[in-house]
Design an enzyme around this catalytic site. Structure first.
Site, PDB file in Angstrom:
ATOM      1  N   ASP A   1       0.857  -1.188   0.000  1.00  0.00           N
ATOM      2  CA  ASP A   1       0.000   0.000   0.000  1.00  0.00           C
ATOM      3  C   ASP A   1       0.893   1.239   0.000  1.00  0.00           C
ATOM      4  O   ASP A   1       2.032   1.192   0.473  1.00  0.00           O
ATOM      5  CB  ASP A   1      -0.912   0.030   1.237  1.00  0.00           C
ATOM      6  CG  ASP A   1      -2.174   0.864   1.005  1.00  0.00           C
ATOM      7  OD1 ASP A   1      -3.240   0.277   0.735  1.00  0.00           O
ATOM      8  OD2 ASP A   1      -2.089   2.113   1.071  1.00  0.00           O
TER       9      ASP A   1
ATOM     10  N   HIS B   1     -12.363   0.515  -8.358  1.00  0.00           N
ATOM     11  CA  HIS B   1     -13.560   1.377  -8.333  1.00  0.00           C
ATOM     12  C   HIS B   1     -13.237   2.785  -7.797  1.00  0.00           C
ATOM     13  O   HIS B   1     -14.064   3.671  -7.862  1.00  0.00           O
ATOM     14  CB  HIS B   1     -14.724   0.712  -7.572  1.00  0.00           C
ATOM     15  CG  HIS B   1     -14.629   0.756  -6.080  1.00  0.00           C
ATOM     16  ND1 HIS B   1     -15.716   0.515  -5.270  1.00  0.00           N
ATOM     17  CD2 HIS B   1     -13.584   0.992  -5.252  1.00  0.00           C
ATOM     18  CE1 HIS B   1     -15.331   0.616  -4.005  1.00  0.00           C
ATOM     19  NE2 HIS B   1     -14.059   0.891  -3.966  1.00  0.00           N
TER      20      HIS B   1
HETATM   21  C1  LIG Z   1     -10.746   1.444  -0.726  1.00  0.00           C
HETATM   22  S1  LIG Z   1      -9.204   1.092   0.011  1.00  0.00           S
HETATM   23  C2  LIG Z   1      -9.165  -0.669  -0.076  1.00  0.00           C
HETATM   24  C3  LIG Z   1      -8.225  -1.277   0.911  1.00  0.00           C
HETATM   25  C4  LIG Z   1      -8.230  -2.807   0.962  1.00  0.00           C
HETATM   26  N1  LIG Z   1      -7.898  -3.380  -0.326  1.00  0.00           N
HETATM   27  C5  LIG Z   1      -9.573  -3.324   1.455  1.00  0.00           C
HETATM   28  O1  LIG Z   1     -10.303  -3.944   0.693  1.00  0.00           O
HETATM   29  O2  LIG Z   1      -9.898  -3.082   2.631  1.00  0.00           O
HETATM   30  C6  LIG Z   1      -8.042   1.591  -1.244  1.00  0.00           C
HETATM   31  C7  LIG Z   1      -6.595   1.470  -0.820  1.00  0.00           C
HETATM   32  O3  LIG Z   1      -5.756   1.938  -1.897  1.00  0.00           O
HETATM   33  C8  LIG Z   1      -4.615   2.549  -1.310  1.00  0.00           C
HETATM   34  N2  LIG Z   1      -3.935   3.390  -2.320  1.00  0.00           N
HETATM   35  C9  LIG Z   1      -4.304   4.593  -2.814  1.00  0.00           C
HETATM   36  N3  LIG Z   1      -3.429   5.008  -3.746  1.00  0.00           N
HETATM   37  C10 LIG Z   1      -2.480   4.047  -3.856  1.00  0.00           C
HETATM   38  C11 LIG Z   1      -1.322   3.882  -4.671  1.00  0.00           C
HETATM   39  N4  LIG Z   1      -0.966   4.805  -5.575  1.00  0.00           N
HETATM   40  N5  LIG Z   1      -0.585   2.762  -4.526  1.00  0.00           N
HETATM   41  C12 LIG Z   1      -0.943   1.808  -3.621  1.00  0.00           C
HETATM   42  N6  LIG Z   1      -2.031   1.905  -2.816  1.00  0.00           N
HETATM   43  C13 LIG Z   1      -2.802   3.017  -2.937  1.00  0.00           C
HETATM   44  C14 LIG Z   1      -5.188   3.310  -0.149  1.00  0.00           C
HETATM   45  O4  LIG Z   1      -4.213   3.682   0.803  1.00  0.00           O
HETATM   46  C15 LIG Z   1      -6.210   2.297   0.394  1.00  0.00           C
HETATM   47  O5  LIG Z   1      -5.649   1.471   1.365  1.00  0.00           O
END
Ligand SMILES: C[S@@+](CC[C@H](N)C(=O)[O-])C[C@H]1O[C@@H](n2cnc3c(N)ncnc32)[C@H](O)[C@@H]1O
Length: 432
Positions: A265, A314
């Site tokens: 992440d 999404h």
């Molecule tokens: C909606 S959350 C989903 C988290 C997890 N997969 C879950 O289902 O609980 C989206 C995740 O994408 C991460 N994120 C956002 N931009 C990112 C990037 N450029 N690279 C990696 N992770 C990222 C956020 O920190 C967050 O933890």
């Protein structure tokens, strides 16, 4: 004045009666006060639809419309009760009630206003007035206060939650927005949602807990677990790309001791908040790497069995979603047996579900619109997106979770050596 077809009301009443009869028979045979956790999803949908149809039928169109129009005040009452900690200070469910006079003194806010907010919450079954001006929580208020289960709802009514009301203004100014983050949230906060979380560890930790809390109304963990077992994927590396706090990996790990769960992440705070309380037995099995999914997947010395994007795509408009998918492809090329798992909503096609059944999925679609200018997608939209990212990507299975919104596990494969096979065939023909 608007008139309505009396047969549709009769049909709604007959259907409702049919479902009520089933409900009465079931509950008479198996009396329970906790029917909601045992009812099967199909019966639940049918009963909800019947109840909704009959409620629509007995109200006039004007009353039905006003229910939606004034719905924002239901949200506002809850928002105020959470923000001002009114629900923290009233009595617990089933316990002694607390007067609004006492609550107002404790929180230092007008008793009259506290009372009126609580009255609307009582009308929505969130709290209960046991005697004039005396209050205690009901189930929904207790859920709201739960540190994990209530976190997502808390976020939606918290300081980061009021943007949906400006969708119309935003579209008036930007009629054709295509870019991720060109959205009401960024407009109001002057920073993207992820930037706001990065600057606020408490909000980030709450968001991580919120993601986990939502798992109480969907079935992602059992569905992924079943997929791993059914496909004999019990050894190797499971990459949770954008895995946040890693809560899903923590729940899967005990059943798969030979799988290493690699959580990636960009924001390490969610993992930091969670990993401190991880049982020692899982420290070896769960790893965290700060990684942006806008860069290619790093190679792995151990075979990768699956790469998961859960609730990632999404959050992104198509151009960015395509870039994110393309960064998965090198790992699929290096690990030809690896599956690419997308755990996300799959919107139903027109006519597949009743419009009423789509409500939660459509609410989520507008959540994505207001926070990211992103979207939920139907199967056809997923297929198009994957093809655009790489012609070789194909959906080989979609398992609906049957719970919240339209959550599903989409299994994607990289078609193997297709070009090379063609070339071989041509070479063979040329030889002959
Ligand atoms: C909606 S959350 C989903 C988290 C997890 N997969 C879950 O289902 O609980 C989206 C995740 O994408 C991460 N994120 C956002 N931009 C990112 C990037 N450029 N690279 C990696 N992770 C990222 C956020 O920190 C967050 O933890």
């Amino acid at each position: 004045m608007l008139t309505r077809n009396p047969t549709s009301i009769l049909t709604a009443a007959l259907t409702a009666r049919e479902h009520l009869d089933i409900l009465i028979t079931t509950l008479t045979a198996n009396p329970t006060t906790d029917y909601s956790s045992t009812i099967d999803p199909t019966t639940k949908r049918a009963i909800l639809k019947a109840a909704r149809d009959i409620s629509r039928a007995v109200q006039t169109p004007v009353e039905n419309l006003f229910e939606t129009v004034f719905g924002i005040y239901d949200w506002a009452a809850l928002q105020a009760a959470v923000k001002l900690e009114i629900i923290n200070h009233i009595g617990p469910m089933g316990g002694d009630a607390v007067s609004d006079e006492e609550v107002s003194k404790k929180i230092g806010k007008s008793q009259d206003h506290v009372h009126r907010i609580l009255k609307l919450l009582a009308a929505n079954d969130v709290v209960e007035e046991t005697a004039p001006g005396c209050w205690r929580r009901r189930e929904m208020a207790e859920v709201m206060l739960h540190p994990v289960v209530g976190s997502f709802a808390g976020g939606m009514v918290g300081r980061l939650g009021h943007f949906p009301t400006t969708i119309g203004n935003w579209l008036e100014e930007n009629p054709y927005p295509t870019k991720t983050f060109d959205c009401p949230f960024t407009r109001a906060m002057g920073a993207t949602f992820w930037e706001v979380l990065s600057a606020d560890p408490e909000e980030a930790a709450r968001f991580g807990r919120g993601m986990e809390g939502l798992s109480n109304i969907d079935a992602s963990v059992p569905v992924i677990k079943e997929w791993l077992i059914k496909n004999g994927r019990t050894e190797g590396v499971f990459r949770d790309v954008g895995g946040g706090s890693g809560w899903i990996d923590e729940r899967l790990a005990p059943d798969f001791p030979d799988i290493t769960f690699e959580i990636q992440d960009i924001n390490p705070q969610q993992w930091a908040a969670r990993s401190s309380s991880l049982p020692p037995s899982l420290h070896r099995q769960l790893t965290f790497t700060p990684h942006s999914f806008f860069t290619p997947q790093p190679p792995s010395p151990t075979p990768v069995i699956a790469l998961l994007h859960r609730w990632i795509l999404h959050d992104w408009a198509n151009t960015d979603a395509i870039a994110i998918i393309r960064n998965i492809v090198p790992a699929l090329e290096q690990n030809p047996d690896a599956a690419y798992l997308i755990n996300d909503n799959v919107l139903p096609d027109l006519g597949e579900w009743e419009p009423f059944e789509e409500r939660s999925a459509r609410q989520f679609d507008l959540v994505m619109m207001s926070y990211f200018n992103a979207k939920e997608r139907s199967r056809a939209m997923w297929e198009r997106l994957l093809r655009e990212a790489d012609e070789r990507l194909e959906i080989v299975g979609v398992t609906r979770e049957g719970g919240m919104a339209a959550m599903a596990l989409i299994e994607v494969r990289l078609r193997k050596e297709e070009v090379k096979e063609e070339v071989k065939e041509e070479a063979k023909e040329a030889k002959e």
